[in-house]
Design a protein around this motif. Sequence first.
Motif, PDB file in Angstrom:
ATOM      1  N   VAL A 255       0.843  -1.139  -0.058  1.00 60.19           N
ATOM      2  CA  VAL A 255       0.131   0.166   0.139  1.00 60.19           C
ATOM      3  C   VAL A 255       0.804   1.234  -0.097  1.00 60.19           C
ATOM      4  O   VAL A 255       1.974   1.273   0.831  1.00 60.19           O
ATOM      5  CB  VAL A 255      -0.940  -0.115   1.328  1.00 60.19           C
ATOM      6  CG1 VAL A 255      -1.657   1.294   1.236  1.00 60.19           C
ATOM      7  CG2 VAL A 255      -1.953  -1.025   1.103  1.00 60.19           C
ATOM      8  N   VAL A 256       0.750   2.116  -0.999  1.00 62.05           N
ATOM      9  CA  VAL A 256       1.315   3.337  -1.387  1.00 62.05           C
ATOM     10  C   VAL A 256       0.742   4.402  -0.657  1.00 62.05           C
ATOM     11  O   VAL A 256      -0.502   4.740  -1.079  1.00 62.05           O
ATOM     12  CB  VAL A 256       1.752   3.663  -2.727  1.00 62.05           C
ATOM     13  CG1 VAL A 256       2.656   4.694  -2.855  1.00 62.05           C
ATOM     14  CG2 VAL A 256       2.496   2.198  -3.097  1.00 62.05           C
ATOM     15  N   GLU A 257       1.165   5.238   0.242  1.00 59.50           N
ATOM     16  CA  GLU A 257       0.352   6.518   1.052  1.00 59.50           C
ATOM     17  C   GLU A 257       1.235   7.580   0.591  1.00 59.50           C
ATOM     18  O   GLU A 257       2.313   7.748   1.099  1.00 59.50           O
ATOM     19  CB  GLU A 257       0.128   6.087   2.415  1.00 59.50           C
ATOM     20  CG  GLU A 257      -0.515   4.845   2.748  1.00 59.50           C
ATOM     21  CD  GLU A 257      -0.689   4.594   4.144  1.00 59.50           C
ATOM     22  OE1 GLU A 257      -1.495   5.545   4.802  1.00 59.50           O
ATOM     23  OE2 GLU A 257      -0.331   3.670   4.660  1.00 59.50           O
ATOM     24  N   PHE A 258       0.504   8.805   0.037  1.00 61.45           N
ATOM     25  CA  PHE A 258       1.036   9.779  -0.604  1.00 61.45           C
ATOM     26  C   PHE A 258       0.818  10.963   0.573  1.00 61.45           C
ATOM     27  O   PHE A 258      -0.233  10.904   1.739  1.00 61.45           O
ATOM     28  CB  PHE A 258       0.355  10.448  -1.643  1.00 61.45           C
ATOM     29  CG  PHE A 258       0.956   9.677  -2.989  1.00 61.45           C
ATOM     30  CD1 PHE A 258       2.108   9.925  -3.559  1.00 61.45           C
ATOM     31  CD2 PHE A 258       0.400   8.268  -3.206  1.00 61.45           C
ATOM     32  CE1 PHE A 258       2.582   9.279  -4.796  1.00 61.45           C
ATOM     33  CE2 PHE A 258       0.819   7.642  -4.278  1.00 61.45           C
ATOM     34  CZ  PHE A 258       1.788   8.078  -5.027  1.00 61.45           C
ATOM     35  N   PRO A 259       1.566  11.952   0.769  1.00 65.13           N
ATOM     36  CA  PRO A 259       1.427  13.217   1.692  1.00 65.13           C
ATOM     37  C   PRO A 259      -0.037  13.621   1.614  1.00 65.13           C
ATOM     38  O   PRO A 259      -0.482  14.259   2.664  1.00 65.13           O
ATOM     39  CB  PRO A 259       2.522  14.027   1.493  1.00 65.13           C
ATOM     40  CG  PRO A 259       3.587  13.383   0.746  1.00 65.13           C
ATOM     41  CD  PRO A 259       2.830  12.213  -0.100  1.00 65.13           C
ATOM     42  N   ASP A 260      -0.680  13.613   0.546  1.00 64.97           N
ATOM     43  CA  ASP A 260      -2.010  14.180   0.467  1.00 64.97           C
ATOM     44  C   ASP A 260      -3.094  13.551   1.110  1.00 64.97           C
ATOM     45  O   ASP A 260      -4.142  13.740   1.040  1.00 64.97           O
ATOM     46  CB  ASP A 260      -2.334  14.754  -0.847  1.00 64.97           C
ATOM     47  CG  ASP A 260      -2.205  13.420  -2.051  1.00 64.97           C
ATOM     48  OD1 ASP A 260      -2.449  12.466  -1.465  1.00 64.97           O
ATOM     49  OD2 ASP A 260      -2.518  13.648  -3.090  1.00 64.97           O
ATOM     50  N   GLY A 261      -2.663  12.287   1.543  1.00 70.94           N
ATOM     51  CA  GLY A 261      -3.821  11.248   2.205  1.00 70.94           C
ATOM     52  C   GLY A 261      -4.390  10.441   1.298  1.00 70.94           C
ATOM     53  O   GLY A 261      -4.881   9.428   1.660  1.00 70.94           O
ATOM     54  N   SER A 262      -3.880  10.432  -0.036  1.00 71.30           N
ATOM     55  CA  SER A 262      -4.324   9.366  -0.952  1.00 71.30           C
ATOM     56  C   SER A 262      -3.412   8.094  -0.774  1.00 71.30           C
ATOM     57  O   SER A 262      -2.542   7.967  -0.501  1.00 71.30           O
ATOM     58  CB  SER A 262      -4.278   9.784  -2.339  1.00 71.30           C
ATOM     59  OG  SER A 262      -2.821  10.221  -2.613  1.00 71.30           O
ATOM     60  N   ARG A 263      -4.194   6.867  -0.895  1.00 65.83           N
ATOM     61  CA  ARG A 263      -3.657   5.558  -0.863  1.00 65.83           C
ATOM     62  C   ARG A 263      -4.093   4.580  -1.783  1.00 65.83           C
ATOM     63  O   ARG A 263      -5.127   4.569  -2.338  1.00 65.83           O
ATOM     64  CB  ARG A 263      -4.214   5.113   0.714  1.00 65.83           C
ATOM     65  CG  ARG A 263      -3.873   5.971   1.684  1.00 65.83           C
ATOM     66  CD  ARG A 263      -4.301   5.461   3.189  1.00 65.83           C
ATOM     67  NE  ARG A 263      -5.650   5.061   3.072  1.00 65.83           N
ATOM     68  CZ  ARG A 263      -6.444   4.482   3.924  1.00 65.83           C
ATOM     69  NH1 ARG A 263      -5.711   4.028   5.200  1.00 65.83           N
ATOM     70  NH2 ARG A 263      -7.727   4.170   3.975  1.00 65.83           N
TER      71      ARG A 263
END
Length: 300
Positions: A255-263
Motif C-alpha cells: 500500500v502506497v500512501e502519499f502526503p496528500d492522504g491518498s492511498r
Amino acid sequence: MPTTADSSPANATTTAADSGPLAAVLAPATTSAALHAVDLATGAETGLHADRPVVIASVVKILFALEFARQADAGQLDPADRVRVTAPDRLGGTGTAGCLDDVELSLRDLAAFMMTVSDNTAADLLCDRLGLANVRSLVAELGLAGTLVTGSPRTVVEAMAEDLGGRLAEASAEDLARTRAYRPGSTNTSTPRDVTSLLSAIWSDRAGSAAACAQTRALMSRQADWHRIAAGFDDDVLVSAKSGTLPGLRNEAAVVEFPDGSRYAVAVFTRLGTPYRRRPDVDAAIGRAARLAIDELRGQ
C-alpha cells in the motif's frame, strides 16, 4: 484513464494489455508479469492480467501476519509466548532461519522477523501456532476466491526438493517450472486482484478488528527490503510492503500512501527466464510499473 484490469487466464494468447505501457515496463526484464492497482478511496483500478493465477511465494506471509494479529486481539494466543528455534527448524536464509545457534523469542517477534526480513523459519513456526486451517478460513471469510494457501515456506521448499530429486542447486528455470512450487494451484496461489482486495480490507479495517488491522499495517510498514515497489517513489511516500521471492520469481504487494492522504494498493508478480537471484533490473522494473499504475490512477 484508469481501466478495468485485464482478466485473461495464465495461458491466454496476447491481448491488448500485453502491448500496453505496463507490459512495456515489465516485458524487457521478465517472461511474464501480472499487476493490479486500486485507489483505496474511489475503487478506480488499473492492471495487467489482474485475475491471472500466480505463485505468490512469501506474499502469503501477509495472511499469516493478519491471522496472528486477529488471534492475538481476540485473546486466542498470547503474543508474548516464547518459542525456541532449534536446528531442525532452520531452513537457511535470513533471520532465525539462518542462525547458527538455538534462539528463543516471542510469537510477536516471530511475526516481526517474518515480515521485516521474510524469515521463513519464523513463518513456519508462527503458522504452526496459528493453525493452517485458520489461515484458510480467513481466506474464505475475506472472499478471496482466487487464493489458495497450501502451507508454510517449509512445505514449499520440501515439495520443490522432492520434485527435483534433491537437485535444487543445479535446477534450471525449466526444471523449476515443472515443480509444484512454481505451478499456480499446486502451491500458495493468488491473483493480483485478490491481493489488492486483501490489502484494501486491511487498510479499511474490514479484515478484522481495528486493532488487528492496525497491527498488520504496522508490520508491513517495517519491511527492510526497499528495492522493488518502494524504489519507484520519493522518500515522503510511505510504502508498506511484503515481497515474495523464489529463484526465477520476484513479487511484491504494497500500500502506497502519499502526503496528500491518498492511498493505493498495488501487487506485482513476475516470472523470469533464469533462476538467478540477483536481478536488480527486475526489482527496478517492479518499482517503475507500480509507479506507472498509480500515476495513472492519480491522473498524472
